[in-house]
Write a protein that holds these residues in place. Structure first.
Motif, short mmCIF file in Angstrom:
data_model
loop_
_atom_site.label_atom_id
_atom_site.label_comp_id
_atom_site.label_asym_id
_atom_site.label_seq_id
_atom_site.Cartn_x
_atom_site.Cartn_y
_atom_site.Cartn_z
N VAL A 37 -19.58 -18.57 -6.24
CA VAL A 37 -18.43 -18.53 -5.34
C VAL A 37 -18.66 -17.47 -4.27
O VAL A 37 -19.18 -16.39 -4.56
CB VAL A 37 -17.13 -18.20 -6.10
CG1 VAL A 37 -15.93 -18.12 -5.14
CG2 VAL A 37 -16.87 -19.22 -7.19
N GLY A 38 -18.23 -17.76 -3.05
CA GLY A 38 -18.27 -16.73 -2.02
C GLY A 38 -19.08 -17.10 -0.80
O GLY A 38 -20.18 -17.64 -0.93
N GLU A 39 -18.54 -16.81 0.36
CA GLU A 39 -19.24 -17.10 1.61
C GLU A 39 -20.57 -16.37 1.69
O GLU A 39 -21.56 -16.89 2.23
CB GLU A 39 -18.35 -16.70 2.78
CG GLU A 39 -18.95 -17.01 4.14
CD GLU A 39 -18.06 -16.56 5.27
OE1 GLU A 39 -17.43 -17.42 5.91
OE2 GLU A 39 -18.01 -15.33 5.53
N ASN A 40 -20.63 -15.15 1.16
CA ASN A 40 -21.87 -14.38 1.25
C ASN A 40 -23.00 -14.97 0.42
O ASN A 40 -24.15 -14.53 0.54
CB ASN A 40 -21.63 -12.93 0.83
CG ASN A 40 -20.97 -12.12 1.94
OD1 ASN A 40 -20.64 -12.66 2.98
ND2 ASN A 40 -20.79 -10.84 1.71
N ALA A 41 -22.69 -15.94 -0.42
CA ALA A 41 -23.75 -16.61 -1.19
C ALA A 41 -24.60 -17.51 -0.30
O ALA A 41 -25.73 -17.86 -0.67
CB ALA A 41 -23.14 -17.43 -2.32
N VAL A 42 -24.08 -17.86 0.87
CA VAL A 42 -24.81 -18.76 1.76
C VAL A 42 -24.94 -18.23 3.17
O VAL A 42 -25.70 -18.77 3.97
CB VAL A 42 -24.12 -20.15 1.82
CG1 VAL A 42 -24.14 -20.82 0.44
CG2 VAL A 42 -22.68 -20.03 2.31
N LYS A 43 -24.24 -17.18 3.50
CA LYS A 43 -24.22 -16.66 4.87
C LYS A 43 -25.50 -15.91 5.20
O LYS A 43 -25.99 -15.12 4.38
CB LYS A 43 -23.02 -15.73 5.06
CG LYS A 43 -22.80 -15.28 6.50
CD LYS A 43 -21.53 -14.44 6.59
CE LYS A 43 -21.25 -13.99 8.01
NZ LYS A 43 -20.94 -15.12 8.91
N ARG A 44 -26.05 -16.14 6.40
CA ARG A 44 -27.24 -15.40 6.83
C ARG A 44 -26.85 -13.97 7.15
O ARG A 44 -25.95 -13.71 7.94
CB ARG A 44 -27.85 -16.07 8.06
CG ARG A 44 -28.48 -17.42 7.78
CD ARG A 44 -28.95 -18.06 9.08
NE ARG A 44 -30.00 -17.27 9.71
CZ ARG A 44 -30.28 -17.33 11.02
NH1 ARG A 44 -29.57 -18.10 11.82
NH2 ARG A 44 -31.27 -16.60 11.52
N MET A 45 -27.54 -13.04 6.54
CA MET A 45 -27.22 -11.62 6.70
C MET A 45 -28.27 -10.87 7.51
O MET A 45 -28.11 -9.67 7.73
CB MET A 45 -27.07 -10.95 5.33
CG MET A 45 -25.86 -11.42 4.56
SD MET A 45 -24.32 -11.04 5.43
CE MET A 45 -23.13 -11.57 4.21
N THR A 46 -29.30 -11.54 7.97
CA THR A 46 -30.32 -10.87 8.78
C THR A 46 -29.97 -10.92 10.27
O THR A 46 -30.62 -10.27 11.07
CB THR A 46 -31.70 -11.50 8.57
OG1 THR A 46 -31.64 -12.90 8.89
CG2 THR A 46 -32.16 -11.34 7.13
#
Length: 738
Positions: free
Chosen positions: A386-395
């Protein structure tokens, strides 16, 4: 040019320049650098000298083509080599061969508490910079973590000056072995993004010297850094990019810095101050380095035609100019014109795996009730992520550290790859953040504003959680404005996007809920007692998902420790408890003085941090024996060594970061209860015991006496505290300084 008749091949030749007939000293790589510098300087015209002190494009400054002296090319770091941009714009140039390896954020590197990891980081990113023919890497950053709201904390190395000092030096040394200068930033006191362009920092001399300067001093004295970047803010009512005390008196005179001082982009405000107050190279944006204006106007920079005109009018001499050019030439001869300079390498598997190793060593296991972690992959059949940060590009995003990564493994991808076909992996967003315009993309449009149905997203995730064997919530912050992002600070310690409510409901629905926080900052955790396991995963770069999965499923035993304190409430932080963040837009007072981070937390009798500085758990356990000292007292010219046995009492191999703190039992001026003065990361097999030793001397017992303007070590009683974190002290030894 005079023609010379050729007797060979029947072709006429032009006369070669004098230096081609007899190699001048500045081109002789076997001669001392200072000889080369002076030889090149005397051959340069006034116009060539001035040109070297300011930019010619967004990331480059001129060389001297007539003399064969190359340009200087900068690149943003400190987490990877920024994509090529247009000559005069921030927009990407759309090259197809500039996709880099994204390394973990520096908070993650600091969390390794491992100088070998710092060296690996510097070596790898230095090779990437060299391959792209950049001779200055704009990093690393060592500004101290004063408040958890600073939007740029993720680029720095935590709250403690000793930890930051020890971690920055190997990074610098290894970067510079590639013929690339490390440009340590931001000098100094850039501890917030709000009002950063003009806020005047009012800080006492003790805090300046004990907290905010040591990492920079270590970078100069131990790291031998070839470049320093000034900061946007003011100190003593002068902008730090041309600050008499910081740059001339302290950096260049007292510390003996012989490299270049580079302005932050747009950090210059006055020609005469830039001339006389220690700046060497001006970089920036548009006309005057600060404001929007006509494009490609580098001749209008403060250190361009305005400088040249002052010299020609006789209002200033060439004395300061020659010093600036000497430093720039020194930079060139150390980098682009060095005797030996490797070719480097870029976007390699070796670098990606180095980044993964650093991330694995830096990920922190904050909580693990009932040993929910590691998850046994062979025993789970249905996993919910669960969670947007599981798929969001962080670079991407976040300001100048935004990268065009060759690839980025998301947490969801990492978990799926680790489980393979052995389990069903379901993804549910749970929450969402507003879409934002892509950074530095020419023609990028504002995305349509979509209504986010937070209730529907949350309810859907909770529904799936009820039937999962384990729930991995992957949330935290992101690189949007007002979070972990350059140019602004956070408005709250809380998680954004209604994540707190989501986590609480997931925990009710499934007792095996693991919370993974991706951030570069501390966050509030009102649900901390409701979830069994919490992991701080940082921004971990290209291999983020694989690194995280290796921790969650126990392929790697976590060993990271927090490089800053997680307060339970914002007012438990000294800067906020005393009311001075972000200031009144003109001044900001550091009322907490030297009591930053755990130093402040130690003073508070009625409150404890949510997670202390230096905290981090393992999948094994460690027992500390009684610490001993080589002597009961020492004189000012002696050392003392403390030794403690540490044993792995668990069932698997693991690494423990053993920490040494020193406390002065009685002093003339107020001192913290204890201060970090040593750490050692030791790997132990099950049942293995090792002796860990720390040696200190008078300097480790000293404080800066602002009444005398010098470091003082007062004779008297001291204590050495050895432990697993700042609030987990396992052994104490008393001793005296005679």
């Amino acid at each position: 040019m005079k023609k010379i008749k050729s007797f060979f091949w029947g072709v006429s030749l032009f006369a070669l320049p004098v230096f081609a007939q007899q190699k001048p000293a500045y081109l002789d790589v076997d001669k001392p650098i200072e000889v080369r510098v002076e030889d090149a300087l005397r051959r340069m015209t006034l116009e060539e000298k001035v040109a070297m002190t300011h930019a010619q494009s967004k990331f480059s400054s001129p060389g001297v083509p007539r003399l064969g002296i190359p340009e200087n090319w900068m690149t943003d770091g400190p987490h990877g080599i920024r994509a090529e941009v247009l000559w005069d714009e921030w927009y990407g140039a759309n090259w197809t061969n500039d996709s880099c390896i994204a390394f973990p954020a520096l908070t993650c590197l600091a969390a390794t508490w491992d100088t070998e990891m710092s060296a690996l980081y510097g070596k790898s990113i230095g090779e990437e910079a060299r391959y792209r023919n950049k001779n200055v890497l704009l990093g690393p950053g060592v500004n101290i973590y004063r408040t958890p709201l600073n939007g740029r904390n993720f680029e720095y190395m935590g709250e403690d000056p000793y930890l930051a000092s020890k971690m920055v030096v190997p990074y610098i040394l290894e970067v510079q072995k590639n013929g690339v200068a490390a440009c340590v930033k931001h000098f100094a006191l850039n501890n917030q993004e709000i009002y950063r362009g003009h806020i005047n920092v009012q800080v006492d001399d003790r805090a300046l010297h004990e907290i905010y300067l040591p990492a920079f001093k270590a970078a100069v004295h131990e790291g031998q850094a070839w470049a320093i970047m000034g900061s946007y803010n003011k100190y003593k009512d002068e902008h730090c990019c041309h600050n008499q005390y910081l740059l001339n008196d302290l950096l260049k005179r007292d510390w003996g810095f012989d490299g270049v001082v580079v302005s932050d982009w747009g950090g210059v405000h006055d020609t005469k101050e830039a001339i006389f107050n220690g700046l060497d190279m001006e970089f920036g944006s548009w006309t005057n380095g600060l404001n929007w204006g006509q494009s490609n106007a580098y001749d209008n920079y403060y250190l361009a035609h305005p400088y040249l005109n002052l010299i020609k009018k006789g209002e200033v001499t060439e004395k300061e100019l020659n010093d600036k050019v000497r430093r720039i030439l020194r930079l060139v001869f150390r980098t682009n014109m060095a005797k030996e300079r490797h070719f480097g390498s870029f976007g390699t598997e070796e670098h990606a795996l180095a980044g993964r190793t650093i991330a694995q060593q830096g990920i922190v296991l904050l909580q693990n009730k009932k040993n929910v972690l590691p998850v046994d992959a062979s025993k789970v059949k249905r996993v919910l992520v669960v969670g947007e940060n599981a798929v969001k590009r962080m670079t991407v995003g976040g300001g100048s550290s935004s990268l065009k990564a060759k690839y980025e493994v998301s947490p969801l991808e990492g978990i799926k790859a680790r489980l393979g076909d052995g389990a069903e992996v379901i993804y549910s967003p749970g929450y969402a953040s507003p879409a934002v315009k892509e950074q530095d993309v020419l023609g990028a449009e504002e995305p349509d504003k979509m209504e986010i149905d937070a209730d529907a997203l949350r309810n859907d995730a909770v529904k799936w959680a009820k039937d999962a064997d384990v729930v991995f919530f992957v949330g935290g912050l992101n690189k949007n404005d007002g979070q972990d992002c350059e140019g602004n600070d956070r408005s709250s310690l809380s998680l954004p996007y209604e994540q707190d409510q989501l986590i609480a409901e997931l925990a009710k629905a499934n007792p095996n809920t693991v919370v993974v926080i991706i951030s570069g900052n501390a966050v509030a955790m009102p649900w901390v007692k409701q979830v069994p396991a919490i992991v701080e995963a940082w921004y971990s770069g290209t291999e983020a998902g694989n690194a995280l999965a290796s921790i969650l499923f126990g392929d790697v035993n976590p060993s990271g420790k927090l490089p800053f304190t997680f307060p339970a409430r914002l007012e438990d932080n000294g800067a906020h408890a005393l009311g001075e963040h972000p200031g009144d837009s003109i001044n900001v007072k550091y009322n907490e003085s030297i009591f930053v981070g755990y130093r402040w937390a130690d003073k508070q009798k009625k409150t404890k941090p949510l997670f202390a500085f230096g905290h981090g758990l393992s999948y094994t356990t460690f027992a500390y024996g009684k610490a001993t000292a080589t002597k009961k007292s020492l004189t000012a010219d002696e050392t003392i060594t403390f030794t403690v046995p540490v044993k792995n009492t668990g069932s698997r191999e693991g690494s423990e970061v053993v920490q040494l703190y020193i406390g002065d039992k009685k002093s003339t001026l107020p001192r913290p209860i204890k201060e970090l003065k040593g750490f050692s990361k030791v790997k132990l097999a099950p049942g293995e015991e090792k002796m860990v030793s720390f040696t200190i001397d008078k300097t480790d017992l000293s404080y800066y006496d602002d009444t005398q303007n010098r470091w003082v070590a007062e004779p008297g009683a001291f204590e050495a505290f050895v432990g697993a974190s700042s609030d987990d002290i396992r052994s104490t030894v008393s001793f005296e300084l005679r």
